[in-house]
Design an enzyme around this catalytic site. Structure first.
Site, PDB file in Angstrom:
ATOM      1  CE  LYS A 109      -0.556   0.366   5.109  1.00 10.73           C
ATOM      2  NZ  LYS A 109      -1.000  -0.793   6.762  1.00 10.73           N
ATOM      3  NE  ARG A 118      -6.759   0.923  11.568  1.00  3.83           N
ATOM      4  CZ  ARG A 118      -6.060   0.938  11.069  1.00  3.83           C
ATOM      5  NH1 ARG A 118      -4.827   1.435  11.127  1.00  3.83           N
ATOM      6  NH2 ARG A 118      -4.981  -0.378  10.039  1.00  3.83           N
ATOM      7  CE1 TYR A 137      13.853  33.073   6.013  1.00  4.73           C
ATOM      8  CE2 TYR A 137      13.795  30.365   5.516  1.00  4.73           C
ATOM      9  CZ  TYR A 137      13.373  31.669   5.342  1.00  4.73           C
ATOM     10  OH  TYR A 137      13.651  32.081   3.698  1.00  4.73           O
ATOM     11  CG  MET A 169       9.937  24.724   0.390  1.00  2.00           C
ATOM     12  SD  MET A 169       8.883  26.773   0.198  1.00  2.00           S
ATOM     13  CE  MET A 169       8.217  27.011   1.236  1.00  2.00           C
TER      14      MET A 169
HETATM   15  C1  LIG Z   1      -0.177  -1.721   7.044  1.00  2.00           C
HETATM   16  C2  LIG Z   1      -0.997  -3.407   7.096  1.00  2.00           C
HETATM   17  C3  LIG Z   1       0.210  -4.407   7.347  1.00  2.00           C
HETATM   18  C4  LIG Z   1       1.030  -4.487   7.037  1.00  2.00           C
HETATM   19  O1  LIG Z   1       1.815  -4.142   8.697  1.00  2.00           O
HETATM   20  P1  LIG Z   1       3.087  -3.690   8.984  1.00  2.00           P
HETATM   21  O2  LIG Z   1       3.114  -3.292  10.281  1.00  2.00           O
HETATM   22  O3  LIG Z   1       3.846  -2.830   7.756  1.00  2.00           O
HETATM   23  O4  LIG Z   1       4.031  -5.930   8.832  1.00  2.00           O
HETATM   24  C5  LIG Z   1      -0.396  -5.685   7.671  1.00  2.00           C
HETATM   25  N1  LIG Z   1      -2.040  -5.139   7.130  1.00  2.00           N
HETATM   26  C6  LIG Z   1      -3.225  -4.181   7.357  1.00  2.00           C
HETATM   27  C7  LIG Z   1      -3.951  -4.245   7.435  1.00  2.00           C
HETATM   28  C8  LIG Z   1      -2.375  -3.000   7.207  1.00  2.00           C
HETATM   29  O5  LIG Z   1      -2.530  -2.126   7.229  1.00  2.00           O
END
Ligand SMILES: *Cc1c(COP(=O)(O)O)cnc(C)c1O
Length: 372
Positions: free
Chosen positions: A35, A131, A263, A311
């Site tokens: 993802k 969640r 800055y 920046m």
């Molecule tokens: C991101 C995610 C993972 C992977 O988690 P890691 O800690 O990066 O291994 C597994 N399951 C779900 C539902 C996630 O959102």
């Protein structure tokens, strides 16, 4: 991709395949979690590298990330961890062969209305993360829905762990595992031959009881140790970080004793110094929080950030490097992450100076121009 950036992100796909093999040895069937552009490492590149290693399933976040992966030519099964959000998402599931996580009765209802062709789904349960996911006690209504909609086929059951990377809170992980296995049993008892998936990276490495039919590995794949800084750090020690980030030196100049820099003059030289101005700033996702806190790596030497991160520029103290035969010149590169030993910067170190976790460091720095 940040078009104006001069950063160079190097992704070592061999490190990712190394980590994948390592995780497979422990966890068996591993679903790479790719993802958010594979945590900044490149969605399609990572999928393509792992397909020959046996990754016949990959997990993305939104459905449209899965569409992008499918259209790149990935032939395996694609799981969407966030599931469908809008009409184009629902429409893409069947034709693109994307298996969505479904964790709410409303989404299940929408699926029943929006999709008429057969579609495989993963039922996501909330076993303690609070969640996304059905509550276990919703199982009867889910089973009732599935009986009335035979074209919606649960092929997988999943849940996500909240504290798997905290050894001292293993009890909560065990509780989540127990609740999950109960749900799996009930689904199977009702006649659904579901693939069960619970473990994330930390659970693969540290919680054997959470290993089911398939495990979902994200952060460990990219070489960050989920147990860094804990008494279980040894279990992730063989992982290899896959991302290195460097930036060019724009200027090298003297900073006299008593002079302030950048800055706000938040840093004032206590003696005569030499500073390098590096072409990286918060617009390149190098956080302003690293002002007077972060370190960079110049040819194996750690050099501290002095003054505020701007920046597109950050100053580092390079006093004394010329005396070690390592004079810094305009056009040289400095590493923000990785780089030569002994000054190699680990993802966990940069994350600590940044007051965040390696996940965020990868996702943000990975938005800069990448090469493999
Ligand atoms: C991101 C995610 C993972 C992977 O988690 P890691 O800690 O990066 O291994 C597994 N399951 C779900 C539902 C996630 O959102």
């Amino acid at each position: 991709m940040i078009a104006y950036s001069k950063l160079q992100v190097r992704v070592d796909l061999e490190a990712i395949t190394h980590n994948y093999r390592l995780l497979k040895e422990i966890g068996g069937r591993i679903i790479p979690v790719i993802k958010s552009d594979a945590y900044g490492h490149g969605l399609c590149e990572v999928a393509r590298a792992l397909e020959p290693e046996g990754a016949d399933t990959c997990a993305v976040g939104y459905v449209h990330e899965g569409v992008q992966l499918r259209d790149s030519g990935y032939a395996g099964r694609i799981i969407s961890l966030l599931g469908p959000v809008d009409a184009p998402d629902f429409a893409a599931l069947g034709p693109r062969g994307i298996v969505p996580f479904i964790g709410h009765a409303d989404t299940l209802g929408a699926l029943g209305r929006e999709v008429s062709d057969p579609v495989d789904i993963a039922l996501k349960f909330d076993t303690g993360m609070s969640r996304l996911g059905f509550r276990p006690e919703q199982l009867p209504e889910i089973l009732d829905f599935c009986a009335r909609h035979p074209h919606i086929r649960p092929v997988m059951v999943a849940s996500h762990l909240a504290v798997a990377d905290e050894p001292q809170r293993s009890g909560l992980t065990t509780e989540q595992c127990t609740v999950f296995l109960e749900v799996v049993d009930q689904l199977r008892g009702a006649g659904y031959a579901v693939e069960a998936s619970l473990a994330n990276s930390a659970a693969i490495l540290g919680h054997e009881q959470c290993l089911c039919d398939s495990q979902r590995a994200g952060i460990a794949l990219y070489g960050a140790n989920p147990f860094e800084g804990t008494e279980w750090r040894h279990v992730g020690e063989a992982l290899l970080p896959a991302m290195e980030v460097s930036a060019p030196v724009l200027s090298v100049h003297a900073l006299d004793k008593g002079q302030g820099i950048s800055y706000g003059h938040t840093y004032v030289a206590e003696e005569d110094m030499l500073v390098a101005v590096v072409g990286v700033g918060y617009a390149d996702c190098y956080s302003r929080g690293l002002s007077n806190r972060g370190w960079m790596n110049f040819r194996g030497h750690r050099v501290p950030v002095v003054g505020r991160v701007c920046m597109q520029m950050t100053c580092v103290d390079v006093t004394g490097l010329a005396g070690k035969g390592e004079a810094v010149r305009v056009g040289d590169v400095v590493h923000l992450l990785g780089g030569p030993a002994p000054g190699r910067i680990l993802p966990g170190e940069l994350a600590e100076w940044w007051e965040t976790i390696p996940y965020e460091v990868f996702c943000l720095l990975g938005m800069n121009p990448r090469s493999y």
